[in-house]
Design a protein around this motif. Sequence first.
Motif, PDB file in Angstrom:
ATOM      1  N   LEU A 184      49.333  65.690  92.084  1.00 23.38           N
ATOM      2  CA  LEU A 184      49.644  66.734  91.249  1.00 23.38           C
ATOM      3  C   LEU A 184      50.904  67.524  91.810  1.00 23.38           C
ATOM      4  N   ALA A 185      50.740  67.841  93.088  1.00 28.31           N
ATOM      5  CA  ALA A 185      51.757  68.776  93.950  1.00 28.31           C
ATOM      6  C   ALA A 185      53.227  67.920  93.817  1.00 28.31           C
ATOM      7  N   HIS A 186      53.242  66.648  93.838  1.00 30.40           N
ATOM      8  CA  HIS A 186      54.505  65.964  93.873  1.00 30.40           C
ATOM      9  C   HIS A 186      55.056  65.591  92.496  1.00 30.40           C
ATOM     10  N   CYS A 187      54.122  65.245  91.622  1.00 26.71           N
ATOM     11  CA  CYS A 187      54.745  65.314  90.208  1.00 26.71           C
ATOM     12  C   CYS A 187      55.323  66.504  89.926  1.00 26.71           C
ATOM     13  N   THR A 188      54.596  67.492  90.121  1.00 30.01           N
ATOM     14  CA  THR A 188      55.159  69.122  89.513  1.00 30.01           C
ATOM     15  C   THR A 188      56.428  69.206  90.407  1.00 30.01           C
ATOM     16  N   MET A 189      56.627  68.845  91.603  1.00 33.32           N
ATOM     17  CA  MET A 189      57.831  69.242  92.293  1.00 33.32           C
ATOM     18  C   MET A 189      58.881  68.471  91.609  1.00 33.32           C
ATOM     19  N   GLU A 190      58.711  67.129  91.310  1.00 33.24           N
ATOM     20  CA  GLU A 190      59.790  66.020  90.676  1.00 33.24           C
ATOM     21  C   GLU A 190      60.225  66.777  89.421  1.00 33.24           C
ATOM     22  N   MET A 191      58.915  67.098  88.665  1.00 30.80           N
ATOM     23  CA  MET A 191      59.381  67.820  87.292  1.00 30.80           C
ATOM     24  C   MET A 191      60.517  68.908  87.379  1.00 30.80           C
ATOM     25  N   SER A 192      60.083  69.896  88.494  1.00 31.58           N
ATOM     26  CA  SER A 192      60.845  71.038  88.591  1.00 31.58           C
ATOM     27  C   SER A 192      62.347  70.591  88.747  1.00 31.58           C
TER      28      SER A 192
ATOM     29  N   LEU B 280      47.011  68.153  96.383  1.00 31.63           N
ATOM     30  CA  LEU B 280      48.007  69.188  96.998  1.00 31.63           C
ATOM     31  C   LEU B 280      48.979  68.631  97.925  1.00 31.63           C
ATOM     32  N   ARG B 281      48.721  67.427  98.294  1.00 29.40           N
ATOM     33  CA  ARG B 281      49.849  66.801  99.445  1.00 29.40           C
ATOM     34  C   ARG B 281      51.249  66.436  98.513  1.00 29.40           C
ATOM     35  N   ASN B 282      52.138  67.176  98.934  1.00 32.49           N
ATOM     36  CA  ASN B 282      53.295  66.799  98.584  1.00 32.49           C
ATOM     37  C   ASN B 282      53.937  65.358  98.781  1.00 32.49           C
ATOM     38  N   ASP B 283      53.638  64.905  99.815  1.00 33.96           N
ATOM     39  CA  ASP B 283      54.411  63.652 100.174  1.00 33.96           C
ATOM     40  C   ASP B 283      53.267  62.362  99.512  1.00 33.96           C
TER      41      ASP B 283
ATOM     42  N   ALA C 296      54.354  74.338  90.421  1.00 35.26           N
ATOM     43  CA  ALA C 296      54.784  73.595  91.512  1.00 35.26           C
ATOM     44  C   ALA C 296      54.696  74.345  92.809  1.00 35.26           C
ATOM     45  N   ALA C 297      54.936  75.535  92.643  1.00 39.07           N
ATOM     46  CA  ALA C 297      54.653  76.446  93.817  1.00 39.07           C
ATOM     47  C   ALA C 297      53.364  76.702  94.087  1.00 39.07           C
ATOM     48  N   SER C 298      52.437  76.929  93.108  1.00 41.80           N
ATOM     49  CA  SER C 298      50.906  77.140  93.508  1.00 41.80           C
ATOM     50  C   SER C 298      50.459  75.742  93.995  1.00 41.80           C
ATOM     51  N   LEU C 299      51.086  74.606  93.731  1.00 42.15           N
ATOM     52  CA  LEU C 299      50.184  73.502  94.256  1.00 42.15           C
ATOM     53  C   LEU C 299      50.735  73.331  95.737  1.00 42.15           C
ATOM     54  N   ARG C 300      52.289  73.589  96.031  1.00 45.12           N
ATOM     55  CA  ARG C 300      52.804  73.260  97.237  1.00 45.12           C
ATOM     56  C   ARG C 300      52.237  74.364  98.226  1.00 45.12           C
ATOM     57  N   TYR C 301      51.733  75.684  97.646  1.00 38.93           N
ATOM     58  CA  TYR C 301      51.264  76.463  98.711  1.00 38.93           C
ATOM     59  C   TYR C 301      49.794  76.831  98.679  1.00 38.93           C
ATOM     60  N   GLY C 302      49.266  75.968  97.775  1.00 39.53           N
ATOM     61  CA  GLY C 302      47.662  76.134  97.555  1.00 39.53           C
ATOM     62  C   GLY C 302      46.925  75.663  98.741  1.00 39.53           C
TER      63      GLY C 302
END
Lengths: 314, 483
Positions: A240-248, A232-235, A270-276
């Motif tokens: 997984l959160a970071h990778c999906t954000m970049e994919m998006s 879940l850590r974006n940074d 990406a959103a489900s990971l960002r806010y999960g």
Amino acid sequence: MLSRTADHLYWMARYIERAENLARILDVNNRMLLLPQSEREVERLWRETLDSIGLLDAYHGTRDKIVPAEAVHFMALDRSNPGSIYSCLRAARENAHAVRGTLTAELWETINTTWLKLREYSIERMGADELDAFFEWVKLRSHQSRGVSFATMMRDEANCFLRLGTFIERADNTARILDVKYNFINEAPRRDDASEYYQWSALLHSVSAFEIYRKVYRDQITPSRVAELLVLRNDMPRSLAHCTMEMSHFLAEVANQRSSETQRRVGELAASLRYGRIEDVLETGLHNYLTRFITRINDIGDRIATDFLMPVAA
Amino acid sequence: MAPIQVQTSVQTAGTHFFDEMSDATGEVRDHYDGYVGWFDGMPAERMARKRQEADALFHRSGITFAVYGDEAGAERLIPFDVIPRIIPAEEWLKLAAGLRQRVKALNAFLHDIYHEQEILKAGRIPAEQVISNAQYRPEMQGVDVPKDIYAAIAGVDIVRAGAGEFYVLEDNLRVPSGVSYMIENRKMMMRLFPELFAKNRVAPVEHYPDLLLDTLRAVAPKGVPDPTVVVLTPGSFNSAYFEHAFLAQQMGVELVEGPDLFVRDEQVFMRTTQGPQRVDVIYRRIDDDYLDPLAFRPDSMLGVPGLLSAYRAGNVTLSNAIGTGVADDKSIYPYVGEMVRFYLGEEPLLNNVPTYMLRKPEDLAYTLDHLPELVVKEVHGAGGYGMLVGPASTTTEIEEFRKRILASPDKYIAQPTLSLSTCPTFVDAGIAPRHIDLRPFVLSGDEVRFVPGGLTRVALKEGSLVVNSSQGGGTKDTWVMES
């Protein structure tokens, strides 16, 4: 950009990332095996590892028993195993060769040099310390390709497909590494705290997350925080959160008339990971969660192929 | 009719060879003074190190010649020799004028035989030599191509026999290759020996891709303001793939394979990530036979179905045009001088090598009597395969070849064995003279243009006259000195 060119770039990046993550997986296994454990445990570790990357059946195709040295060879340099580090780097090089005109000269030469050097390695001649050095080398060459690409490639479509390949592969690989190791450590017979600490730190090291963990949590290592960090850590650049954000992000850059549904699915993930929240993830069970995640990543990979990489019908 | 006479000035093998660097007394020629002065001051071990460096650099950058199947690392380097072949300015000017004339005549010939066929009607070339030639494409009859340019890119192989005495060996008008090595050789020399280029006024060649792109855009279909050019390659396993990728990259255009293109409503498109994109000019590096499975070989996986129809409709330019092979065929070669006279009303500036056509009984009889002195080539052969070099062959080899000639004489031509000039070259034992040729690349668009020089190929085996890279030939940087 030609669909075929995009396809080669995307897969070149995926194979380089995959080779790197295989080196990471083999590296963490070697570290875990430095601890005293039963032969059964050792066998279980390798079986689950092979299973997690879908190579267990292929391994058993030619062998009955799981022998650590053979498993290492199979995953690292076995030319007949299409999933080995050797085969991944060969595939990366072949893809690069097919679009060498699209790559900068430095990037092509970096990938070609990796391949020429790789062919000189032989597991049979490697001691344990040299094996470590080999895995380090694979990681380093992967860092180099990415660095050269980052520093020399124009920020155009080609770059976007390279990054897409990198992040979709990394998302998949991190999920698999976390799944198999989390399970292995949790199911291991309870020993002392030191041993458990050692197992968790080996996992964190394998995804370059040990120092990050220390910095973020400033506390002892617990399974749920490890999961939170890698999921879940974006940074955290391998989460997984970071990778999906970049994919998006990179998907939006190359969007075409066909790709809106793919963008929606990646954005949703990406959103489900960002806010999960990690509590919710662990409540469904991490293994179930990661299995579903990998399925969704595969679906996105298929959709990227049909939207961009497969030749459109004439 | 008596066999054609052999020009007496043509020196035959076994006598003295013209050396590019020194004259018969061993004196260094003027245009090599600067180089030899520098070379003599160069320690041998530094030179050895530089040669190793060149190999390592070519290897790392994957500038290779052949790719063998699956084992992608097993590509071969074309041996590169660090001693340049130098051409004085005034000699190049003469060559350039001859090349310009020759290529103009060849393009005029191609236009003529695919339209009115005046040269055949005038009886200057036997009609059956053209019409029944396997390289003549009836599909092209009456088709207009932009600016009447058929061979926009020609590679003319030239050898020297004596002072000021150049001969054209063959005109490559289909998909001539090697220009990337010309450019890479220069880059390598500049990297290894920058001081040489500071001291010598060597004419640059690196702008070739600019000229090429300019030429390709010049032959785009009429009325296309900003034509899209692509390079069509058979794929990464083709032996010249490096060159295809190199040229596409240097021109900044897409490198496409057959399946990347498709034809709709007689127009050509490429498949891109943003949908279909129109293509106007195809610099194709695929032979005629493989271009369109609907029109030519149906088993071709390399081509584009429907391409010929789009081409004939004038919606796309193929460079070179379909059917240029009829003009560079070895059976047509003896008539190029006639073409110059017929279309341009000029005397040819470049010599042809006297050629015996073995389909003629008297030429055949002469050839069979003189096999040990002659070079015999297959009419449709290429790449240095299927040829006999009389003076370099054993009696058994000659007798073997005699049988092949007798079985089908019309498949062969014969020429006197030219004593190709030599140039000092690094070999295992040190430095020794080796035979060389020259392939200038001639571009025809709005005008005929080229970069000075071309690709020099060198036969690395002692005494060998075969320079083809498939037969163990190497290359050298080619310097045309600026006056």
